[in-house]
Design an enzyme around this catalytic site. Structure first.
Site, PDB file in Angstrom:
ATOM      1  CB  CYS A 124       1.883  -3.214   5.137  1.00 22.09           C
ATOM      2  SG  CYS A 124       0.309  -3.870   5.748  1.00 22.09           S
ATOM      3  CG  HIS A 151      -0.353   0.013   2.549  1.00 21.40           C
ATOM      4  ND1 HIS A 151       0.308   1.105   3.072  1.00 21.40           N
ATOM      5  CD2 HIS A 151      -0.296  -0.945   3.515  1.00 21.40           C
ATOM      6  CE1 HIS A 151       0.739   0.828   4.289  1.00 21.40           C
ATOM      7  NE2 HIS A 151       0.395  -0.414   4.580  1.00 21.40           N
TER       8      HIS A 151
END
Length: 293
Positions: A180, A152
């Site tokens: 992430c 992301h």
């Protein structure tokens, strides 16, 4: 008498000529030595070096614990393999070589992972325009890797493109996330739009070697610049106050990737399907509770 006088004059002249110093012969001018002209050297082809380094990587990875059974064979319907070097904060994308192998280094992108980023091989199961992250905060162009871990953008405080966590953006290229893989908007959007659900992903550690194409540079946002600091410099949204020269980001692109990128920038699709700046674009995967940042 006149004849004698004339004789004496002639003898005197001859004596004077005999006594005159001889004039030195002129010294010939030195001919300057010719400067050798160097032979033109061919510019090294980086793609040849990348291919050689990629071949070494393809031998190295299956020799690492946990990757013994990994195969670089192309999976039908998936043109790219995404390899994340967690330790070096670098993503390298490999393309199909036409012979059934992911062996062609296509592009490299700088990223940020974290200690909790899982190692192993995965397949992407779902993607989102915007995604709610831990904090809470939000990420653009999210693609799930496994469980709560996604690709992301750098997080935003709210679901607005001018509300970027700019201090976190300045940490790209270092371990900074909760697990992430964070990337600049230009890079994470590329994954979102070009890597279909099911794309193979490998996450590994090699602090000494970022990847065959090297590790790209990072961009910096001045925290004191209130006009620019809330935006990712690479966001293609027309409202972005950053100069358009930042739209390319810092990714290292092969000739094929550069050609594809230029074609995309010159197409209508470049400014279509941009993520919205409000909750209309929010989506949630109810099957997986919790998402890291």
């Amino acid at each position: 008498m006149k004849r004698l006088l004339l004789l004496f004059v002639c003898l005197g002249l001859l004596a004077g000529c005999a006594g005159a110093p001889a004039q030195p012969a002129p010294t010939p001018a030195a001919t300057p030595a010719s400067t050798p002209v160097p032979e033109p050297t061919a510019t090294p082809d980086p793609e040849a070096a990348w291919a050689e380094a990629a071949a070494a990587f393809r031998q190295w990875l299956p020799a690492q614990p946990g990757f013994e059974n990994f195969s670089f064979a192309v999976q039908e319907g998936f043109p790219y393999l995404i390899c994340v070097n967690r330790a070096a904060s670098c993503v390298t994308v490999y393309a199909d070589d036409g012979a059934g192998q992911y062996s062609l280094p296509y592009m490299a992108m700088v990223c940020s992972g974290g200690e909790d980023t899982p190692l192993g091989s995965f397949s992407t199961p779902v993607s989102y325009d915007w995604r709610l992250l831990s904090g809470p905060c939000y990420g653009q162009y999210a693609t799930r890797i496994d469980g709560p871990y996604l690709f992301h953008s750098v997080p935003y405080y709210t679901q607005h493109k001018d509300d970027l966590e700019y201090d976190q953006f300045n940490q790209l290229g270092t371990p900074a996330s909760l697990g992430c893989i964070r990337l600049a908007v230009v890079d994470v959007r590329w994954i979102y739009e070009n890597c279909p659900i099911g794309t193979p992903v490998v996450i590994y550690d090699d602090a000494e070697n970022p990847g065959p194409m090297g590790k790209p540079e990072t961009l910096y946002i001045d925290p004191a610049d209130e006009t620019l600091r809330g935006w990712d410099p690479t966001d293609p949204d027309p409202a972005n106050p950053w100069d358009d020269s930042y739209l390319d980001g810092t990714a290292i692109r092969s000739r094929a990737a550069a050609a594809d990128w230029e074609a995309f920038k010159n197409s209508e699709a470049f400014t279509q399907n941009l993520t919205p700046t409000d909750l209309q674009g929010w989506s949630h995967d109810s099957a997986i509770e919790g998402t890291r940042g």
